[in-house]
Design a protein around this motif. Sequence first.
Motif, PDB file in Angstrom:
ATOM      1  N   VAL A 154     -10.906   2.290  -7.905  1.00 54.98           N
ATOM      2  CA  VAL A 154     -12.270   1.787  -7.849  1.00 54.98           C
ATOM      3  C   VAL A 154     -12.449   0.662  -8.862  1.00 54.98           C
ATOM      4  O   VAL A 154     -11.854   0.678  -9.942  1.00 54.98           O
ATOM      5  CB  VAL A 154     -13.315   2.906  -8.109  1.00 54.98           C
ATOM      6  N   LYS A 155     -13.290  -0.280  -8.494  1.00 55.33           N
ATOM      7  CA  LYS A 155     -13.556  -1.418  -9.375  1.00 55.33           C
ATOM      8  C   LYS A 155     -14.366  -0.949 -10.572  1.00 55.33           C
ATOM      9  O   LYS A 155     -15.379  -0.272 -10.429  1.00 55.33           O
ATOM     10  CB  LYS A 155     -14.299  -2.512  -8.613  1.00 55.33           C
ATOM     11  N   GLY A 172      -6.975   4.102  -3.384  1.00 58.92           N
ATOM     12  CA  GLY A 172      -7.965   4.985  -4.004  1.00 58.92           C
ATOM     13  C   GLY A 172      -8.496   4.532  -5.347  1.00 58.92           C
ATOM     14  O   GLY A 172      -9.212   5.286  -6.009  1.00 58.92           O
ATOM     15  N   MET A 225      -5.613  -2.218  -3.797  1.00 57.41           N
ATOM     16  CA  MET A 225      -6.183  -1.340  -4.823  1.00 57.41           C
ATOM     17  C   MET A 225      -7.171  -0.353  -4.205  1.00 57.41           C
ATOM     18  O   MET A 225      -7.162   0.832  -4.531  1.00 57.41           O
ATOM     19  CB  MET A 225      -6.861  -2.181  -5.913  1.00 57.41           C
ATOM     20  N   LYS A 226      -8.012  -0.846  -3.319  1.00 57.78           N
ATOM     21  CA  LYS A 226      -8.985   0.033  -2.656  1.00 57.78           C
ATOM     22  C   LYS A 226      -8.289   1.045  -1.749  1.00 57.78           C
ATOM     23  O   LYS A 226      -8.651   2.228  -1.735  1.00 57.78           O
ATOM     24  CB  LYS A 226      -9.974  -0.801  -1.840  1.00 57.78           C
ATOM     25  N   LYS A 227      -7.284   0.599  -1.007  1.00 59.01           N
ATOM     26  CA  LYS A 227      -6.576   1.493  -0.074  1.00 59.01           C
ATOM     27  C   LYS A 227      -5.834   2.616  -0.791  1.00 59.01           C
ATOM     28  O   LYS A 227      -5.620   3.679  -0.206  1.00 59.01           O
ATOM     29  CB  LYS A 227      -5.587   0.696   0.775  1.00 59.01           C
ATOM     30  N   THR A 233       0.832  -1.207   0.000  1.00 62.72           N
ATOM     31  CA  THR A 233       0.000   0.000   0.000  1.00 62.72           C
ATOM     32  C   THR A 233       0.866   1.256   0.000  1.00 62.72           C
ATOM     33  O   THR A 233       0.644   2.174  -0.803  1.00 62.72           O
ATOM     34  CB  THR A 233      -0.952  -0.007   1.213  1.00 62.72           C
ATOM     35  N   TYR A 271      -9.470  -2.550 -11.777  1.00 63.79           N
ATOM     36  CA  TYR A 271      -9.614  -1.321 -10.991  1.00 63.79           C
ATOM     37  C   TYR A 271      -8.958  -0.186 -11.775  1.00 63.79           C
ATOM     38  O   TYR A 271      -8.047  -0.414 -12.569  1.00 63.79           O
ATOM     39  CB  TYR A 271      -8.945  -1.469  -9.623  1.00 63.79           C
ATOM     40  N   THR A 321      -7.871   4.318 -11.531  1.00 62.58           N
ATOM     41  CA  THR A 321      -7.684   5.484 -10.670  1.00 62.58           C
ATOM     42  C   THR A 321      -8.814   6.488 -10.800  1.00 62.58           C
ATOM     43  O   THR A 321      -8.980   7.322  -9.914  1.00 62.58           O
ATOM     44  CB  THR A 321      -6.350   6.193 -10.995  1.00 62.58           C
ATOM     45  N   GLN A 374      -6.701  -6.850  -4.078  1.00 64.80           N
ATOM     46  CA  GLN A 374      -7.857  -5.974  -4.246  1.00 64.80           C
ATOM     47  C   GLN A 374      -7.958  -4.994  -3.080  1.00 64.80           C
ATOM     48  O   GLN A 374      -8.317  -3.823  -3.278  1.00 64.80           O
ATOM     49  CB  GLN A 374      -9.148  -6.791  -4.352  1.00 64.80           C
ATOM     50  N   ASN A 375      -7.618  -5.438  -1.889  1.00 68.30           N
ATOM     51  CA  ASN A 375      -7.630  -4.535  -0.732  1.00 68.30           C
ATOM     52  C   ASN A 375      -6.616  -3.413  -0.908  1.00 68.30           C
ATOM     53  O   ASN A 375      -6.893  -2.262  -0.558  1.00 68.30           O
ATOM     54  CB  ASN A 375      -7.376  -5.307   0.558  1.00 68.30           C
TER      55      ASN A 375
END
Length: 174
Positions: A149-150, A147, A143-145, A109, A171, A173, A140-141
Motif C-alpha cells: 500500500v502507498k 499487496g 507493488m499494488k498487485k 509480480t 509503498y 507491506t 507501482q502496479n
Amino acid sequence: MIYFETPRLIFRDWKKQDLYEFQIMNRDPEVMKYYPALLSEEETKAFYNRIITEFTDYGYGLYAVEAKDDNSFIGIIGFHRATFEASFTPCIEIGWRLKYEAWGKGYATEGAKACLKYGFDKLGFNKVYSFTSNINIPSQNVMKKIGMVKVMEFEHPKVPEGNALRRHVLYSTN
C-alpha cells in the motif's frame, strides 16, 4: 545455490556469465527509463559487487532470476538494504529490474510475491518497503498487485533536483 522457485522462475546465486547480461540490461534505454542514467559496464560491475556484498553481509540480496522455459537470465528481483537519508530508512526494500524481453509476462509480480513470501517466512522480515519515481506506473502496479500500500511521496535524495524522476512514491507491506 537456488533459494526458491515459482512455476516459471528460479531465484538463484549469480553466475559469472550473468554479469555480461546484466551489463547489457543496464545499458538498455527502455529498461532504464525510470532511472536517472544508463549504467556503464564499470558501474554495473560495481553494482554487482554491492549485490554480492549484501548477500555476504545480510544473507539476502537481489537474486539472479532465470526463466525456467529456457534457463535464461532475465534480471533481478529481491531485497536491498536502503540506507540513504529518509524518514523510513534504513529499511529493507524489495525491487526488480528485468530485461525488456521479459516485460509484460507477469514475471515481476510473480517473482516479487514469491520474494515477499520468502522474506517473511524464511528471512524473518516483518516489514518491507518499495519505492520508485512517481511516474513509474508499471512498477507501482506491481507493488499494488503484491499487496503493498502507498504510504507517502518523497523527494529521493540521490536523484538530482529538477530531475523528473526525483519525486518518489513509497509503498509498504503493512
